[in-house]
Design an enzyme around this catalytic site. Structure first.
Site, PDB file in Angstrom:
ATOM      1  N   LYS A 111      38.906  21.781 -43.838  1.00 26.03           N
ATOM      2  CA  LYS A 111      39.964  20.484 -43.206  1.00 26.03           C
ATOM      3  C   LYS A 111      39.215  19.187 -43.209  1.00 26.03           C
ATOM      4  O   LYS A 111      39.989  18.049 -43.031  1.00 26.03           O
ATOM      5  CB  LYS A 111      39.629  21.437 -41.575  1.00 26.03           C
ATOM      6  CG  LYS A 111      40.689  22.865 -41.554  1.00 26.03           C
ATOM      7  CD  LYS A 111      42.202  22.382 -42.247  1.00 26.03           C
ATOM      8  CE  LYS A 111      42.837  23.190 -42.494  1.00 26.03           C
ATOM      9  NZ  LYS A 111      42.615  24.591 -42.413  1.00 26.03           N
ATOM     10  N   LYS A 194      46.875  36.195 -56.797  1.00 27.76           N
ATOM     11  CA  LYS A 194      47.393  37.519 -55.999  1.00 27.76           C
ATOM     12  C   LYS A 194      48.876  36.335 -55.663  1.00 27.76           C
ATOM     13  O   LYS A 194      49.491  35.439 -55.740  1.00 27.76           O
ATOM     14  CB  LYS A 194      46.946  37.718 -55.059  1.00 27.76           C
ATOM     15  CG  LYS A 194      46.419  36.728 -54.016  1.00 27.76           C
ATOM     16  CD  LYS A 194      45.781  37.546 -53.064  1.00 27.76           C
ATOM     17  CE  LYS A 194      45.282  36.611 -51.704  1.00 27.76           C
ATOM     18  NZ  LYS A 194      44.782  37.597 -50.241  1.00 27.76           N
ATOM     19  N   LYS A 197      51.822  31.906 -50.619  1.00 29.46           N
ATOM     20  CA  LYS A 197      52.876  31.208 -50.386  1.00 29.46           C
ATOM     21  C   LYS A 197      52.561  29.649 -51.135  1.00 29.46           C
ATOM     22  O   LYS A 197      52.912  29.419 -51.289  1.00 29.46           O
ATOM     23  CB  LYS A 197      53.201  30.618 -48.963  1.00 29.46           C
ATOM     24  CG  LYS A 197      54.010  29.247 -48.433  1.00 29.46           C
ATOM     25  CD  LYS A 197      54.077  29.661 -46.588  1.00 29.46           C
ATOM     26  CE  LYS A 197      55.089  28.716 -46.779  1.00 29.46           C
ATOM     27  NZ  LYS A 197      54.400  27.226 -46.233  1.00 29.46           N
TER      28      LYS A 197
END
Ligand code: TRP
Length: 332
Positions: A111, A194, A197
């Site tokens: 982050k 996989k 989103k």
């Protein structure tokens, strides 16, 4: 009875990967464990100081969880920000959380790279808020993916540390509960990896028939097997995996046979797959639509969850205040 707890950040709609990877297992777990399923809306503030439409996103997850079969009478389903006791525990945990260990957390470092202009203390202390979420209900088992393993280690460390500092055996150490043996890994439609989103390769539970068909028809394929019985390359294997999940065994065997005989027509396979995905999703989709429009019902469910979660959290806070040596809060 052991306690299971799971948190989800309200970042969008649930897709088939969420369903088969986790939510379907939650529906089973609620019969065997004391379950808490909550929506981590405070955590959203670490990256989105003004989360747009936070209320709507919270409502969406609530409706989708219910539509998937999570039973608000069996499990406690609640919104994190409805349980202020979590903040108090977060504060206590932060008093014994050290800068060095928080700075070493991989997702924090990520982050820092991603949002250098907003390296806030909430981001740094994300693991202590998550630990508070978990241990406030003395949860024993937490279903998480691999990406949350470090946060889980921190949660165990904070629970242990509390016990050590105050010389009590109060908080159980929460175990990561790997659903992977039972849960299915749902592949995406883009050929590899996989469904997710952020990968942009997902079919959402609310996708209508046309959207499903469009997404499936666009899935990556190839020019077909060169020899009878050749091994399936990943994009093809992924389509068959999806078929294994949503289609009947006969359907799967039929197309598998065609593939092995070098007679496969991907267009036919995709049409069938899209139809079977739609058959699976349709009833859930209808329930989501129904529930989403019933604001009063969703409010009632959130309130019921808040009551049950607050009761459990308040008990912990009363005991924690006593252990640390505070007097009972006079107004609670
Ligand atoms: N960090 C989790 C995620 O990003 C969400 C979360 C917050 C959570 N608190 C939790 C998960 C407690 C499990 C338990 O997916």
């Amino acid at each position: 009875m052991e306690t299971v707890l799971s948190g989800i950040r309200p970042t969008g709609n649930l897709h088939l990967g969420n369903y088969f990877g986790a939510v379907q297992s939650f529906v089973q777990l609620q019969h065997a464990y004391k379950c808490f399923f909550f929506i981590a809306d405070w955590h959203s503030l670490t990256t989105h100081p003004h989360p747009e439409n936070i209320r709507k996103s919270v409502k969406t997850i609530l409706a989708e969880y219910l539509a998937c079969g999570i039973d608000p009478e069996k499990a406690t389903i609640y919104v994190q920000s409805d349980v202020r006791e979590v903040c108090e525990l977060y504060l206590y945990l932060n008093m014994n959380a050290y800068l060095g260990e928080l700075e070493r957390v991989t997702s924090f470092k990520e982050k820092v790279r991603k949002q250098p202009d907003n390296i806030n203390a909430g981001l740094l202390t994300y693991p202590s808020l998550m630990a508070a979420d978990i241990i406030i209900h003395k949860a024993n088992k937490v279903p998480v993916g691999k990406d949350q393993e470090q946060n889980m280690e921190m949660a165990r460390k904070f629970a242990r540390r509390f016990n050590t500092i105050y010389e009590v055996a109060y908080f159980p150490e929460p175990e990561s509960f790997h659903l992977s043996e039972k849960a299915l890994k749902v592949p995406g439609l883009d050929g590899s990896g996989k469904m997710g989103k952020s990968e942009g390769n997902a079919i959402y539970l609310i996708d209508d028939e046309k959207t499903i068909r469009k997404k499936v028809m666009k899935a990556v394929t190839d020019s077909g097997p060169a020899l009878p019985g050749s091994e399936k390359p990943e994009p093809i294997a992924n389509l068959f995996t999806l078929m294994e999940i949503v289609s009947s065994k006969d359907t799967y065997d039929y197309f598998n046979g065609k593939y092995n005989a070098c007679e496969i027509r991907y267009g036919d396979l995709k049409k069938q797959l899209a139809a079977d995905i739609n058959t699976f999703c349709a009833p859930i989709r209808e329930r989501i639509t129904e529930l989403s429009s019933d604001e009063a019902y969703l409010d009632k469910i959130a309130r019921l969850g808040a009551e049950k979660a607050t009761e459990s959290a308040a008990r912990t806070i009363r005991e924690v205040r006593e252990i640390i040596g505070f007097r009972p809060a006079p107004l609670s």
